[in-house]
Design an enzyme around this catalytic site. Sequence first.
Site, PDB file in Angstrom:
ATOM      1  N   ILE A 263      28.961  98.083 -12.095  1.00 30.49           N
ATOM      2  CA  ILE A 263      28.254  99.202 -11.457  1.00 30.49           C
ATOM      3  C   ILE A 263      29.007 100.500 -11.766  1.00 30.49           C
ATOM      4  O   ILE A 263      30.233 100.556 -11.614  1.00 30.49           O
ATOM      5  CB  ILE A 263      28.246  99.020  -9.919  1.00 30.49           C
ATOM      6  CG1 ILE A 263      27.790  97.620  -9.530  1.00 30.49           C
ATOM      7  CG2 ILE A 263      27.464 100.120  -9.235  1.00 30.49           C
ATOM      8  CD1 ILE A 263      26.336  97.370  -9.587  1.00 30.49           C
TER       9      ILE A 263
ATOM     10  N   ASP B 130      31.792  96.495  -7.835  1.00 27.98           N
ATOM     11  CA  ASP B 130      32.577  96.060  -8.989  1.00 27.98           C
ATOM     12  C   ASP B 130      32.331  97.063 -10.115  1.00 27.98           C
ATOM     13  O   ASP B 130      31.244  97.095 -10.691  1.00 27.98           O
ATOM     14  CB  ASP B 130      32.106  94.644  -9.383  1.00 27.98           C
ATOM     15  CG  ASP B 130      32.895  94.062 -10.531  1.00 27.98           C
ATOM     16  OD1 ASP B 130      33.551  94.834 -11.257  1.00 27.98           O
ATOM     17  OD2 ASP B 130      32.836  92.823 -10.703  1.00 27.98           O
ATOM     18  N   HIS B 131      33.355  97.838 -10.414  1.00 23.75           N
ATOM     19  CA  HIS B 131      33.168  98.927 -11.384  1.00 23.75           C
ATOM     20  C   HIS B 131      33.042  98.410 -12.824  1.00 23.75           C
ATOM     21  O   HIS B 131      32.770  99.168 -13.736  1.00 23.75           O
ATOM     22  CB  HIS B 131      34.331  99.930 -11.269  1.00 23.75           C
ATOM     23  CG  HIS B 131      33.957 101.330 -11.654  1.00 23.75           C
ATOM     24  ND1 HIS B 131      32.835 101.639 -12.390  1.00 23.75           N
ATOM     25  CD2 HIS B 131      34.564 102.520 -11.389  1.00 23.75           C
ATOM     26  CE1 HIS B 131      32.770 102.944 -12.574  1.00 23.75           C
ATOM     27  NE2 HIS B 131      33.815 103.507 -11.965  1.00 23.75           N
ATOM     28  N   ARG B 132      33.209  97.100 -13.015  1.00 19.62           N
ATOM     29  CA  ARG B 132      32.944  96.548 -14.356  1.00 19.62           C
ATOM     30  C   ARG B 132      31.445  96.496 -14.614  1.00 19.62           C
ATOM     31  O   ARG B 132      30.998  96.447 -15.751  1.00 19.62           O
ATOM     32  CB  ARG B 132      33.505  95.117 -14.463  1.00 19.62           C
ATOM     33  CG  ARG B 132      35.011  95.022 -14.383  1.00 19.62           C
ATOM     34  CD  ARG B 132      35.436  93.577 -14.366  1.00 19.62           C
ATOM     35  NE  ARG B 132      34.755  92.827 -13.302  1.00 19.62           N
ATOM     36  CZ  ARG B 132      34.751  91.503 -13.199  1.00 19.62           C
ATOM     37  NH1 ARG B 132      35.373  90.768 -14.101  1.00 19.62           N
ATOM     38  NH2 ARG B 132      34.134  90.907 -12.201  1.00 19.62           N
TER      39      ARG B 132
ATOM     40  N   PRO C  26      37.790  95.640 -10.348  1.00 23.11           N
ATOM     41  CA  PRO C  26      38.154  97.046 -10.094  1.00 23.11           C
ATOM     42  C   PRO C  26      37.215  97.603  -9.023  1.00 23.11           C
ATOM     43  O   PRO C  26      36.021  97.757  -9.260  1.00 23.11           O
ATOM     44  CB  PRO C  26      37.945  97.728 -11.443  1.00 23.11           C
ATOM     45  CG  PRO C  26      37.140  96.795 -12.262  1.00 23.11           C
ATOM     46  CD  PRO C  26      37.121  95.439 -11.634  1.00 23.11           C
TER      47      PRO C  26
END
Length: 554
Positions: free
Chosen positions: A530, A526-528, A350
């Site tokens: 950060i 990477d929003h998983r 994401p």
Amino acid sequence: MAKQQITVPDIGGAEGAEVIELLVAAGDQIELEQGLLVLESDKASMEIPSTLAGKVLQVLVKVGDELAEGHPIVVVETGDETEAEPEPEPESSPDTAEPEGESPARETAQGAKAEPASEQASPDSGAPSEVTVEVPDIGTEDAVDVIELCVKPGDEVAEGDSLVVLESDKASMEVPSPRAGKVIRMLVKEGAAVREGDPLVLLESARDESVEPSSGGDSPAASAESTPVNEAAVQAPATPAAATSQPAARDSDDALVYAGPAVRKLARELGVDLAKVTGSGPRERVLKEDVQGFVQRALSGKAPVAAVGAGLPTVPDVDFSAFGAIETVPRTKLDKLTAANMQRSWLNVPHVTQFDDADITDLEAFRKSMKEEAEQRGTRLTPMPFLLKACATALRDNPKFNASVTADGENLVYKHYVHIGMAVDTPVGLMVPVIRDVDRKSIWELAEEVVELAEKARERKLKPAEMQGGCFTISSLGNIGGNGFSPIVNTPEVGILGVSRAAVKPVWDGKAFQPRTLLPLSLSYDHRVINGGDAGRFCTQLVTLLGDIRRLLF
Ligand code: CAO
């Protein structure tokens, strides 16, 4: 113990059937009827079974060779004395006789692997000698493709001239000639898959005093002729080959798949639909490794989404020629690999991109003041070394950006080193060499590495190891242009910095507009792993560091 050769059986009169896959290697224990190699003629591909059980001492052919009936394939050591003709009496003294259990053929094959070029000993040290140039250490045990032959028989080459270009999943590299000479024969074809130690080119070189003569016939090609094997060649019967022959393109569900019988068998055993496997062999032929890789990816949940049937609608195949003239050009392996990596990253990660501008007015003034010194040092000082240094500091202070998430999503792996990849635009595609230990290097050291690695990338001279181990990537389009872009994270890294073209813009200082040089930055993450807050802090620190590079000292 007896040594025997197995030769190509009657293959239905096919002349010049191509070896498209080797199924055994020197040292393998083989059984009767076990497949030795796959041949492909105009009409069929066929697996050649062994007519002997024993240990493979030597494989006398390689992928890409064209064989006809009677051509020797392998030398096998069997336990059966009765089938073999007696060994020729060694003419040498007892102390040079073959030690029990270890044949000269085996020893020479191993010796050949250790050297990038092996020389057939010439009794006359002034006479020209034959040198087999082999695949050097390419940093991987995997097969790599021969994508270009730079010479042909009869060509004169100088030492260092490129002979062939190899391409792996990660890099393409040229194999230089180890000495001056004349090309006698090409031992590979374009599209062949080769490994370290495989013969590439047979050269006739003027004898070089500095070169130690080898112990004699230590290339596979040379030892194939000189191996004291039993001359009673054993032919495999015609029937099994003919029985396993089938058209390369089958008429069932995987009709258009290009694969040999051994691969089809493996796919059947593993329940893999070959139509969904991307072939990495010559002409996109599906290899055993492709099937194995497909299964591994499926098991780890990393198979291409389209392949595992996640229901993504496919893009329709359009006949563009219906609208005008077209030209269809095959994509390079690197291009296709980059595309697959991009898609994998895009689908798995994401992405969020945060934008900011760094005021690099002072940095630019300083950088320009150092240009002369850079020239004296024989290098160039672009903004890149400063960007690298600023990122290294921000990575150190924001360790989540220097981490990767494990494949099962359960853990974060924090790296205690700071290696940064640098995207390089090359004529054959995108490459990302990695600069190691950026946090421990000076700006001058980084400047030199930027120039060196970018050059190597453009000349296709990067080794796979030089593109591995990155923690974070910088993609600079500064010299090309644009106000901003959202780069795709280079998984398993979790962040990438996009850098666009710096421009002088008016900035309000509270009283008046001042001309300032602003550098647009875009940080994708990477929003998983950060969160927005982490990214905000990282980006703000970068802007602060680049705005006042004295802070890089801390
Ligand atoms: N703004 C303005 N000028 C810039 C700049 C920026 N952000 N970045 C570099 N420049 C200038 C340099 O200073 C240099 O000019 P001077 O010689 O006058 O100083 C000039 O542009 C050329 O620089 P360069 O590109 O040769 O060197 P670099 O260190 O900046 O970059 C490299 C090296 C390898 C990163 C770059 O050449 C490159 O290949 N960039 C493309 C990366 C890419 O394709 N990314 C996309 C990946 S996703 O598809």
